[in-house]
Scaffold this motif. Structure first.
Motif, PDB file in Angstrom:
ATOM      1  N   ARG A 135       0.828  -1.212   0.000  1.00  0.00           N
ATOM      2  CA  ARG A 135       0.000   0.000   0.000  1.00  0.00           C
ATOM      3  C   ARG A 135       0.857   1.255   0.000  1.00  0.00           C
ATOM      4  O   ARG A 135       1.882   1.301   0.671  1.00  0.00           O
ATOM      5  CB  ARG A 135      -0.916   0.021   1.235  1.00  0.00           C
ATOM      6  N   GLU A 136       0.377   2.262  -0.691  1.00  0.00           N
ATOM      7  CA  GLU A 136       1.197   3.476  -0.864  1.00  0.00           C
ATOM      8  C   GLU A 136       1.505   4.177   0.460  1.00  0.00           C
ATOM      9  O   GLU A 136       2.626   4.526   0.738  1.00  0.00           O
ATOM     10  CB  GLU A 136       0.510   4.450  -1.825  1.00  0.00           C
ATOM     11  N   THR A 137       0.485   4.408   1.259  1.00  0.00           N
ATOM     12  CA  THR A 137       0.727   5.127   2.516  1.00  0.00           C
ATOM     13  C   THR A 137       0.103   4.331   3.648  1.00  0.00           C
ATOM     14  O   THR A 137      -1.103   4.358   3.834  1.00  0.00           O
ATOM     15  CB  THR A 137       0.076   6.520   2.505  1.00  0.00           C
ATOM     16  N   VAL A 138       0.943   3.664   4.380  1.00  0.00           N
ATOM     17  CA  VAL A 138       0.435   2.751   5.393  1.00  0.00           C
ATOM     18  C   VAL A 138       0.414   3.419   6.760  1.00  0.00           C
ATOM     19  O   VAL A 138      -0.094   2.865   7.717  1.00  0.00           O
ATOM     20  CB  VAL A 138       1.263   1.447   5.392  1.00  0.00           C
ATOM     21  N   ASN A 139       0.928   4.635   6.850  1.00  0.00           N
ATOM     22  CA  ASN A 139       0.904   5.273   8.167  1.00  0.00           C
ATOM     23  C   ASN A 139      -0.444   5.909   8.469  1.00  0.00           C
ATOM     24  O   ASN A 139      -0.726   6.242   9.601  1.00  0.00           O
ATOM     25  CB  ASN A 139       2.031   6.309   8.289  1.00  0.00           C
ATOM     26  N   LEU A 140      -1.284   6.069   7.429  1.00  0.00           N
ATOM     27  CA  LEU A 140      -2.631   6.566   7.680  1.00  0.00           C
ATOM     28  C   LEU A 140      -3.633   5.434   7.414  1.00  0.00           C
ATOM     29  O   LEU A 140      -3.572   4.777   6.381  1.00  0.00           O
ATOM     30  CB  LEU A 140      -2.955   7.762   6.780  1.00  0.00           C
TER      31      LEU A 140
ATOM     32  N   LEU B 140       8.057   8.284  10.569  1.00  0.00           N
ATOM     33  CA  LEU B 140       9.423   7.998  10.137  1.00  0.00           C
ATOM     34  C   LEU B 140      10.350   8.067  11.347  1.00  0.00           C
ATOM     35  O   LEU B 140      10.316   9.030  12.114  1.00  0.00           O
ATOM     36  CB  LEU B 140       9.877   8.997   9.078  1.00  0.00           C
ATOM     37  N   ILE B 141      11.175   7.046  11.518  1.00  0.00           N
ATOM     38  CA  ILE B 141      12.053   6.948  12.675  1.00  0.00           C
ATOM     39  C   ILE B 141      13.491   7.015  12.166  1.00  0.00           C
ATOM     40  O   ILE B 141      13.857   6.296  11.231  1.00  0.00           O
ATOM     41  CB  ILE B 141      11.845   5.592  13.397  1.00  0.00           C
ATOM     42  N   TYR B 142      14.279   7.891  12.777  1.00  0.00           N
ATOM     43  CA  TYR B 142      15.650   8.114  12.321  1.00  0.00           C
ATOM     44  C   TYR B 142      16.609   7.271  13.145  1.00  0.00           C
ATOM     45  O   TYR B 142      16.643   7.383  14.373  1.00  0.00           O
ATOM     46  CB  TYR B 142      15.972   9.603  12.385  1.00  0.00           C
ATOM     47  N   LEU B 156       7.592   3.449  10.998  1.00  0.00           N
ATOM     48  CA  LEU B 156       6.970   2.895  12.196  1.00  0.00           C
ATOM     49  C   LEU B 156       6.410   1.510  11.886  1.00  0.00           C
ATOM     50  O   LEU B 156       6.493   0.587  12.686  1.00  0.00           O
ATOM     51  CB  LEU B 156       5.857   3.832  12.678  1.00  0.00           C
ATOM     52  N   ARG B 157       5.858   1.381  10.659  1.00  0.00           N
ATOM     53  CA  ARG B 157       5.279   0.110  10.257  1.00  0.00           C
ATOM     54  C   ARG B 157       6.327  -1.010  10.303  1.00  0.00           C
ATOM     55  O   ARG B 157       6.063  -2.100  10.800  1.00  0.00           O
ATOM     56  CB  ARG B 157       4.745   0.259   8.836  1.00  0.00           C
ATOM     57  N   GLN B 158       7.536  -0.725   9.795  1.00  0.00           N
ATOM     58  CA  GLN B 158       8.598  -1.732   9.822  1.00  0.00           C
ATOM     59  C   GLN B 158       8.888  -2.169  11.249  1.00  0.00           C
ATOM     60  O   GLN B 158       9.011  -3.353  11.541  1.00  0.00           O
ATOM     61  CB  GLN B 158       9.888  -1.153   9.212  1.00  0.00           C
TER      62      GLN B 158
END
Lengths: 424, 424
Positions: A135-140, B140-142, B156-158
């Motif tokens: 999926r393109e944007t999985v954070n939303l 996004l995590i750095y 975050l998903r990873q």
């Protein structure tokens, strides 16, 4: 190496090696690399890749990129490519192409993560995990009802740190910005920009989620629209491809229409000058200042038009604001005209005596005033008539200002210098 | 109600009620609402809110928004506001203001989620949870080393779906796009746009993470830069505020400089015409076509300049491409000139006989050719000299084309019509 850079490298290849270079890319990356090629290079690959190679690309291309490709191709190429798609993908592609050109629907991808509001957080997370990375944007995460109606958007972060037993709907905060698929894509740009969104959900009239428009697509659209307005302001037709790829004949076609039309507009000016032939014969020095006065009017008018066209495009001003801006321009243009009039009064008096100096200065003030107000008003008139305000290009304003300038200049000069009026 | 809409509503209030309207906003939302007000309204609130009210806003404003406010204010207002900040925030604010104007550092916020590469996934997640909601982009995590050097970015998903015992560094995929803080902010725009990033990490020369530039900031910058180029193309100085808020005197100042300079340029044209006084006295009909020919040259030149300025701004062409584009323009401009020459040849022959027709047509071809090539070259020359190519504005090109046009037109006409050369 990022896919964008692979695409750039392939773009730099000559037309002959392009297909071979593309074949060197790992199969899994090919659709993404293809998506990042520019229009001309995508079209050349469509011509040169085998049907099997194109099948892989077409089926894996994200739906918004696929729409962007198909909407540019001729009808028979579209048919040929649709044959390569799996049945489900064909339906989706045809549905997306069914939205109007330059609409939000054309930009949309249906690939987004949906969960039901009456699920538990744990079930929602399990569902998301299952979907994989595609999926393109999985954070939303888009929270829907059973009917498909969009309730809210939650972030992956909210889900991850929420109580696993809680209902997803309990996380909702009910601030939802959406757009309809047939809305203008510039409206999508405006919403994403105004509300700092990373994706904008597209819903039908019943509020059912159809897909999302992402911020990266919108940035490209914003740049394209700005380029289009920029070109229009310079009286150039929209190119839709790189200046380096544009063949001379295309550039000729995009420029000649306006140029010839402007020759016609300037022809009216020529008739105007001919009308005052006797004045010129009496005082040749009048001609010295003619281009100066009319060009200054054109410059001031172009400034006013530039300010209005851009402000209308960014939403900084609206059609209803015209009167206030008109009144402000009245004072600004008067001040500009007076300043410039002062300069040419000195020059005119030196070369042709006090009478000519006065005539040139007065003409300058009037021409700057008239041209500025015309430059301000034309974009609003065009907007009201549902034309693009950027059609009020600098060359158009300049050319119309030339006609007005010729008439004003010779009228004032004829009166002040006591020359016989033409036809009198 | 989204904070952006609250900000809009406060923006619509008159200056007198603005502070009171702002006080009605819930205290927790005030900093965010403040950040979404436009420049003029932020500055009026800085003047009217009490120090206590401003203290709350200033300490909670995100660092990039704070920089954007402070960099516009006069020195004494900046001092006054810095006094309101907590010691840590002062240091940060001063550090960010230390980067050059219009640099990536000025756009950057240091608020981003950092985890160490040698941490376990479980420890990283616990750390993220603890940070709470305050970070701008938490998806996004750095990933950094002990020294602070940026190793990679993970989503975050990873992290959420990885084995909790795994090391964070095992998730890294090593495709890292970064920028240095003193790089031009347009470079940040270009990177985010090219690589479809939602945030761009800013690192120092040793690769240590200093902060991030987010896509929403970059969209605003892209729009601002496009507006600036747009205004420059119309010979208007950069406004940096809404057209509706700009006072007449400001508009006058932003426009008069170029206008007066262009009067001077056109003055050279006036001298040129005076030089050919005898030709005009011999054939007054020459004057009829003068504005037509020089305006057409100006229009073609403005088109060429418009195409080049925009293409240079978007990175579509580079300074090194000038020769290829010059050769292409040669053929395009010749074709344009021939077409337009045909039209004026007919008109000229009808009004002033075959000789005049020929002279006007030949002059048209030469003027269009010279002006187009000049319009194409000037943006490249400016770019090479480290000026903004957009300084090659339509009015500037038009005015220079006028001078060239006057010289070419009268020279050709004088020769073809067998008139005495001036000074001969």
């Amino acid at each position: 190496m990022p896919v964008q850079d692979i695409a750039d490298a392939i773009g730099d290849c000559g037309p002959a090696e392009r297909a071979d270079a593309f074949r060197l890319v790992a199969e899994g990356l090919q659709p993404e690399v293809f998506a990042h090629l520019d229009d001309v290079r995508q079209e050349s690959l469509v011509e040169t890749l085998t049907p099997d190679e194109m099948r892989r690309v077409m089926n894996e291309l994200s739906p918004d990129d696929r729409t962007a490709l198909l909407e540019r191709l001729p009808r028979d190429a579209v048919k040929r490519l649709l044959w390569l798609l799996k049945p489900g993908e064909v339906r989706e592609a045809v549905r997306l192409l069914g939205y109007p050109e330059e609409s939000a629907g054309r930009l949309m991808t249906p690939d987004c993560v949906k969960v039901r509001g009456d699920w538990s957080v744990a079930r929602a997370l399990a569902h998301i995990r299952q979907l994989g990375d595609e999926r393109e944007t999985v954070n939303l995460i888009y929270v829907t009802e059973g009917s498909g109606r969009l309730l809210d958007i939650v972030s992956l972060r909210q889900l991850v740190f929420a109580n696993p037993a809680a209902l997803v709907s309990s996380l909702a905060d009910e601030s939802l910005i959406t757009i309809q698929p047939d809305a203008d894509r510039e409206e999508a740009v405006r919403l994403i920009q105004h509300y700092d969104l990373s994706a904008l959900p597209v819903v039908d009239v019943d509020g059912r989620l159809l897909g999302i428009v992402t911020v990266d697509d919108v940035m490209d659209v914003a740049e394209e629209e700005a380029t289009e307005d920029f070109h229009k302001m310079g009286s150039v037709g929209a190119l839709h491809l790189s200046l380096k790829d544009a063949r001379p004949f295309l550039l000729y076609r995009k420029r000649i229409g306006w140029l010839v039309m402007l020759v016609a507009v300037n022809g009216i000016g020529a008739i105007g000058i001919k009308y005052f032939e006797a004045s010129i014969e009496a005082v040749v020095a009048l001609v010295f200042f003619l281009p100066l006065v009319i060009a200054s009017g054109g410059n001031a008018g172009a400034q006013a038009a530039t300010l209005m066209v851009r402000a209308l495009a960014t939403g900084d001003v609206h059609a209803r604001d015209w009167l206030g801006l008109f009144i402000k321009e009245l004072s600004v243009a008067l001040a500009l005209g007076l300043t410039m009039g002062l300069f040419v009064w000195a020059a005119g008096s030196m070369i042709g005596g006090g009478g000519l100096g006065l005539a040139v200065a007065l003409a300058m003030i009037c021409v700057v005033l008239v041209s500025s107000l015309f430059g301000l008003l034309l974009p609003f008139v065009l907007e009201r008539m549902n034309f693009d305000p950027a059609t009020a290009s600098a060359p158009l304003i300049t050319s119309v200002a030339d006609i007005a300038g010729i008439a004003i200049y010779f009228l004032i000069a004829t009166v002040i210098l006591g020359l016989p009026m033409p036809g009198a």
